[in-house]
Design an enzyme around this catalytic site. Sequence first.
Site, PDB file in Angstrom:
ATOM      1  CG  ASN A  78      -5.399  -5.493   9.590  1.00  9.36           C
ATOM      2  OD1 ASN A  78      -6.061  -6.110  10.415  1.00  9.36           O
ATOM      3  ND2 ASN A  78      -5.330  -5.863   8.320  1.00  9.36           N
ATOM      4  CB  SER A  85      -6.991  -9.714   5.587  1.00 10.89           C
ATOM      5  OG  SER A  85      -5.884  -9.671   6.447  1.00 10.89           O
ATOM      6  CD  GLU A  92      -2.449   1.456   2.643  1.00  9.00           C
ATOM      7  OE1 GLU A  92      -2.770   0.466   3.340  1.00  9.00           O
ATOM      8  OE2 GLU A  92      -2.637   2.630   3.009  1.00  9.00           O
TER       9      GLU A  92
END
Length: 300
Positions: free
Chosen positions: A218, A259, A124
């Site tokens: 995350n 995820s 990202e």
Amino acid sequence: MTIRLARNSGFCFGVKRAINLAGEAAEKYPETVTLGPIIHNPQMVTNLESKGIMAIDSIDLIAGRPVIIRSHGIAKEKMRFLETLDVPLIDATCPYVSSSQLYATQLSQQGYPLIIIGNKDHPEVVALQSYVEENEVYIISSVAEIPRKKFTKLAVLCQTTQNVTTLQEIVYDLIPIAKELRVINTICTATTVRQQSTFQLAQESDVMIVIGGKNSSNTRMLYQICKKLVVTHLIETSDELECSWLSNKQNIGLTAGASTPDWIIVEVYNKITKCLGDKEEPIVNVESIPGYKEESNARQ
Ligand code: F3S
């Protein structure tokens, strides 16, 4: 004895959207590719492979197949190149990520040097950096990495999965060195609520089990939050869970990255109850786990 799941655990809005788009593509085309894994969860990527959605790591391997752009987005030059190919493009970039990319473009056009708070190797961040035009850009992850110079103007963006405390600390130290400072908090709401609810549950637990891809930013952030408060284990699947971690623990806390599919959370819960000698039938839905709260599909 309690086993509780942090509220807002598991798939976020952006991941659900990417998986749905991939599912629709699988129905339409016999084989589809993603440039890099569509999300950072190896088990989910394997599951998608069984439906004909293959992760490739180079544009040279597309071989005329439709391409799904993963939730983290891809670099601007790669996107432009893909648009010149005669293949269907399915853009599953999370809208939060697209929004950061737009800020990077606008701020650099307005002449701001940029600080991006994040992991410089994360896809990202690599993609986000490509949206900065000719301007200076610094990718930092802590106060210690702040450039030692003065700025007339400066803008700050974040990787969507950053911790708000890190953003606050860095901004505090930037104020004395930047005459004009523009801070855009691009941490996504899904990240913030997962971190808050995990923090709260970790405070009330004797052990925390964090479930998610070890390559997931995350998920690793949730692990960092928990381990400051309580004994914490990070696992990808129930096979990695050891019953000995649970002995003499009264309050067992579970949390899962954005995820992590529900089925893995359910398997871990069932393994825990088995470790504890529970004779009940295993649960089949994540909704049965105390603490679970369904998250709205709407963008938050
Ligand atoms: Fe998007 Fe945030 Fe999920 S950026 S993919 S909603 S963690």
